[in-house]
Design an enzyme around this catalytic site. Sequence first.
Site, PDB file in Angstrom:
ATOM      1  N   TYR A   1      38.375  44.168  36.330  1.00 48.12           N
ATOM      2  CA  TYR A   1      39.539  43.618  35.601  1.00 48.12           C
ATOM      3  C   TYR A   1      39.852  44.426  34.337  1.00 48.12           C
ATOM      4  CZ  TYR A   1      36.321  40.356  32.932  1.00 48.12           C
ATOM      5  OH  TYR A   1      35.358  39.779  32.165  1.00 48.12           O
ATOM      6  N   GLU A   2      40.992  44.102  33.782  1.00 46.98           N
ATOM      7  CA  GLU A   2      41.516  44.817  32.607  1.00 46.98           C
ATOM      8  C   GLU A   2      41.744  46.306  32.913  1.00 46.98           C
ATOM      9  OE1 GLU A   2      42.953  43.158  30.247  1.00 46.98           O
ATOM     10  OE2 GLU A   2      43.579  45.222  29.928  1.00 46.98           O
ATOM     11  N   GLY A   3      42.246  46.573  34.128  1.00 48.91           N
ATOM     12  CA  GLY A   3      42.433  47.957  34.581  1.00 48.91           C
ATOM     13  C   GLY A   3      41.129  48.449  35.175  1.00 48.91           C
TER      14      GLY A   3
END
Length: 600
Positions: A441-443
Amino acid sequence: MTAYSAPLKDMAFVLNRVLDLKGVSALPGYEAAEPALVEQVLEEANRLARDVLAPLNAPGDRAGSRIENGVVRTPDGFKAAYGQFTQGGWNGVPFDPDYGGQGLPWLVQQALAEMWQSANMSFGLCPLLTQGAIELLHAHGTDAQKALYLPRMIAGEWTGTMNLTEPQAGSDVGAVKTRALPEGDHYRITGQKIYITYGDHDWTDNVIHMVLARLPDAPEGTKGISLFLVPKFLVNPDGSLGERNDLRPVSLEHKLGINASPTCVMAYGDNGGAIGYLVGGENRGMECMFTMMNNARLAVGTQGLSIAERAYQQALDYAKTRIQSRDASGSAKGDGAPVAIIRHPDVRRMLMSMKAGIEAMRGLSYLAAWALDHSKRNPDDGERARAQRLIDLLTPIVKGWCTDLGIEIASTGVQVHGGMGFIEETGAAQHYRDARILPIYEGTNGIQANDLVGRKIVRDEAASMHELLAEMAGTLDVLRQQPGDDMEVVARALEDGIDALELATGWLMATFPEDRALALAGASYYLKLCGIVIGGWMVARGALAALNGLSAGGEDAGFLEAKLVTARFYAEHYLPQATGLLAAMVEGGQSTLALDETQF
Ligand SMILES: Cc1cc2nc3c(=O)[nH]c(=O)nc-3n(C[C@H](O)[C@H](O)[C@H](O)COP(=O)(O)OP(=O)(O)OC[C@H]3O[C@@H](n4cnc5c(N)ncnc54)[C@H](O)[C@@H]3O)c2cc1C
């Protein structure tokens, strides 16, 4: 199940002896962050982390969050713990005092965040996202929006979320389809968002969603995305809550880990459109969301450090108490009683690789927070700009390297436990499961590597990397002047690492303009190379600080000598990977590109 207690001495070592907290507290506006006060703050925080949050980690994992009749319920104890968290003022530590924050440096917040995330990552995710939403609104909101929302979000009365992802728009955020129709002073938002962390919960009266959506006439891709503030309950001008907005959590995901954290599918606008307020101008959504994303990327990198620390504490405790096999040196003679497994060389290797990796991650992620403080508050324009370049460069490295290494260390923690690591009761398995989300997550870390190569190295003509390389070379000069075998080993290994990073950077600069795909084929190797070398530089700075402390005398000798041992271990076990990564990047790219679908 092993308890968690924050490694306060190690934290203070990095804050004070490696990174100069005193210098940060001399920046305008940060005067309150006197090292003596910060020490008390961290001790107080540890009481909450150790006594309240950490004991909820395993039961929260077992119970998970659930959805009942459209309402999300978090596990027993979480709401009350959040009450203690907000009453203690922990939600507002780094924020603007004009809106009720405490205005302490991000360097202090970094140590606090490490604790919250070690103690209970599922819990810590909610304040992590609220923090990013506050930063976003503070940077891009109108004065009226800031006055209405910031004080309550900073106090933790309302939490914040990040709404990017849709089924067809994951890494490719430009594919977002959620629509926003203008209507008077607001917009009507319609669409579905997936995987929204704490999209709904039972801790607070309101949830403030930061939602990416597209106006009817918007250009394709990321250039046509706008950002909207969409509250769960509409807010009256006096701050009281009005009607329920047209949005709802549809379902919760069943996950591999972070089970206490509700991951929601969110429906916006089932009944005509949720009311949303534009933040930062039409079609400027990505630019604004990047403020939140950059903040969250550093925070997620810190989660990698935190989970590794938690896994290490647990593994160390187990290794001291589990009795198995005779000591290797005694076994040849066939005598001697079985010993604690910490006596076996391979177990010591595992524990030390955990410890050394953690110290490198702590140095790196705290350095990023230090740079953030200087980028915001240094009175010198040149220094502020330089710190901004450093934080830009470090953000994907902290996110990518610390999260990959976090998993590796959590996995080693399982291994130290043997079979008991695979059995849920010990808790080692939970850390490993929880850690697995971090590179996603978060890229994803693949996206971080692309960002590092494309935006942070090539677009900047490697200027910030060259500044950093020059600083590292300065440390190397000092290291070479130190007496003793240990520092000689550290200096040699760091020199090889710096050389590898320099060559890799030069190769990227030459290759990217000619063959972008070839450069990106090695991007993940480059990110890891950066993490290992910059992390090694921070460990070496720690060794120098320890030597200074030892020559000054004092009661800390054992602690400081241990820093030298760790630095040597890191030099001999981590830094040699740098040359292999350089080779894989430079020589392996062509064979990666030559692959086609028939080969799989
Ligand atoms: C538990 C959890 C919580 C989450 N919380 C939130 C949240 O609060 N808010 C939110 O908006 N989203 C959230 N997400 C979504 C998360 O950010 C995405 O899952 C992530 O960005 C990846 O998107 P994807 O799942 O569609 O994978 P994909 O984009 O389909 O990627 C699949 C694989 O392809 C690779 N890939 C894709 N494109 C490229 C490329 N250009 N170059 C190289 N490799 C590439 C990826 O690295 C990955 O390995 C959450 C997800 C989970 C699982």
